[in-house]
Motif scaffolding. Structure first.
Motif, PDB file in Angstrom:
ATOM      1  N   ALA A 187       0.821  -1.211   0.000  1.00 17.45           N
ATOM      2  CA  ALA A 187       0.000   0.000   0.000  1.00 17.45           C
ATOM      3  C   ALA A 187       0.855   1.262   0.000  1.00 17.45           C
ATOM      4  O   ALA A 187       0.562   2.223  -0.730  1.00 17.45           O
ATOM      5  CB  ALA A 187      -0.943  -0.006   1.202  1.00 17.45           C
ATOM      6  N   ARG A 206      -3.037  -3.209  -7.252  1.00 22.50           N
ATOM      7  CA  ARG A 206      -2.408  -4.239  -6.424  1.00 22.50           C
ATOM      8  C   ARG A 206      -1.771  -5.298  -7.322  1.00 22.50           C
ATOM      9  O   ARG A 206      -2.176  -5.489  -8.466  1.00 22.50           O
ATOM     10  CB  ARG A 206      -3.444  -4.885  -5.504  1.00 22.50           C
ATOM     11  N   PHE A 236      -4.361  -2.660   4.233  1.00 23.07           N
ATOM     12  CA  PHE A 236      -4.129  -1.905   3.003  1.00 23.07           C
ATOM     13  C   PHE A 236      -4.890  -0.584   3.052  1.00 23.07           C
ATOM     14  O   PHE A 236      -4.322   0.483   2.799  1.00 23.07           O
ATOM     15  CB  PHE A 236      -4.566  -2.742   1.792  1.00 23.07           C
ATOM     16  N   ILE A 245      -3.791   3.710   3.089  1.00 20.50           N
ATOM     17  CA  ILE A 245      -4.292   4.678   2.108  1.00 20.50           C
ATOM     18  C   ILE A 245      -4.988   5.835   2.810  1.00 20.50           C
ATOM     19  O   ILE A 245      -4.824   6.997   2.451  1.00 20.50           O
ATOM     20  CB  ILE A 245      -5.234   3.999   1.087  1.00 20.50           C
TER      21      ILE A 245
END
Length: 172
Positions: free
Chosen positions: A62, A87, A138, A142
């Motif tokens: 990430a 990803r 993840f 972000i």
């Protein structure tokens, strides 16, 4: 010739093909180490180590994608949607991303891992516990305001129209 010089010499089509090969290789390696532990020590032990690996890997992945995209610290659901689409295995599985209000739904329509296990006559990977670690971790990188929950994921399948489904909620 240095490694990056070799990459610069490739055409766009060749680079895309190489990314596909790298993605398949990465996913194969992930499966090979998992199945090695599964065969020797059983599913429970393999799942423990899978969870430990994903706690670290999902954060690294990430962070690198976030930096690549130039996303701000709190990139919101739009940033998460962009990051999810890049990803490592995103180009191997068919997926779907929908953003509605303060939620994002991510659905994996075809899953290469489960397809391979089915083809080999193996029981499906019980991915929900590790998926919670993976997707929540993840999303937090972000944007730390985003929470995650599984809507449908083996072994708790509630939506047979997809392989798994995850809901991300932005908490302001």
């Amino acid at each position: 010739m240095q490694n990056f010089e070799r990459l610069h010499a490739l055409t766009k089509e060749e680079l895309i093909g190489l990314i596909e090969i790298y993605s398949k290789n990465w996913l194969a390696m992930d499966g090979v180490w998992f199945q090695s532990i599964e065969r020797k020590y059983g599913m429970e032990e393999a799942m423990f180590h899978d969870g430990e690996a994903w706690k670290r890997f999902t954060v690294m992945e990430a962070k690198r994608i976030k930096e690549f995209l130039g996303l701000p610290d709190r990139a919101g659901l739009e940033g998460l949607a962009k990051a999810l689409s890049l990803r490592f295995y995103a180009n191997l599985n068919r997926d779907e991303i929908r953003v509605e209000g303060n939620t994002l739904t991510y659905r994996t329509l075809t899953c290469r891992v489960q397809q391979a296990r089915e083809r080999k006559g193996m029981e499906f990977h019980p991915c929900k516990p590790v998926g919670v670690i993976e997707y929540a971790g993840f999303a937090k990188v972000i944007d730390d305001r985003i929470g995650c929950k599984a809507l449908s994921c083996y072994p708790e399948v509630t939506d047979p129209s997809c392989c798994c489904s995850w809901q991300f909620t932005l908490h302001e």
